[in-house]
Design an enzyme around this catalytic site. Sequence first.
Site, PDB file in Angstrom:
ATOM      1  CB  VAL A   1     -29.566  53.319  30.164  1.00 44.04           C
ATOM      2  CG1 VAL A   1     -30.997  53.040  30.298  1.00 44.04           C
ATOM      3  CG2 VAL A   1     -28.959  52.178  29.111  1.00 44.04           C
TER       4      VAL A   1
ATOM      5  CE  LYS B   1     -15.589  48.805  23.552  1.00 44.84           C
ATOM      6  NZ  LYS B   1     -14.946  47.544  23.050  1.00 44.84           N
TER       7      LYS B   1
ATOM      8  N   GLY C   1     -27.347  53.913  34.063  1.00 40.49           N
ATOM      9  CA  GLY C   1     -26.201  53.044  33.668  1.00 40.49           C
ATOM     10  C   GLY C   1     -25.594  53.673  32.490  1.00 40.49           C
TER      11      GLY C   1
ATOM     12  CG  ASP D   1     -22.330  39.545  27.682  1.00 39.23           C
ATOM     13  OD1 ASP D   1     -21.260  38.721  28.515  1.00 39.23           O
ATOM     14  OD2 ASP D   1     -22.389  40.859  27.664  1.00 39.23           O
TER      15      ASP D   1
END
Length: 199
Positions: free
Chosen positions: A75, A71, A68, A184
């Site tokens: 990873v 911002k 992935g 989040d």
Amino acid sequence: NTNMTPIRRSMQRSRETREVKEARELKEMDVFHRLSMPRRSTNFGNSSIIGKSRQWKLTDFEIGKRLGKGKFGKVYCVREKRSGFLCALKVMSKHEILSYHIEKQIIREIEIQSNILHENCLALYGWFQDDQNVYLIVEYAAFGELYKVLTKMKRIDDKLASYYIYQVAMALKYLHEKHLIHRDLKPENILIHLNEKIK
């Protein structure tokens, strides 16, 4: 100063540029010095390096596919060469960390994750840095984001949904007991591991 000769103006600009560069380097050294402080021992499941602390470097890992991109980092799925243990490596650019002024946030993230140990919270195994990047060695979640799983499956049955919700609730309960708040919480930030284990 309008009375300066072109040569003096050039020398002053050069000196100011050098001073700015030196100030930036000193700031970077101070910020990332904390990442070189003693860390807890790395525990890779039942591997041969249980209980041994190490100064990690990138060459300790075989780099696999990218899992992935966020911002502030990418990873990758990686394998620790000596033990063969599979984990994930989060790579964050020092330049971007300083550019976005999130150095304190990154260090705080590491400090928090270093003190979290719960089956439904992604484990931080260790961290290290080089001249370009900061690296976080984290637990690998085999099936990735809950968001992608939901997108693929379209819907999940009530039994599985309730099991997911229960695990998320247990993770939040643990964090709240440690006076931590997840700010989040969303399907993109919930990972699925083997046996429908939430991370």
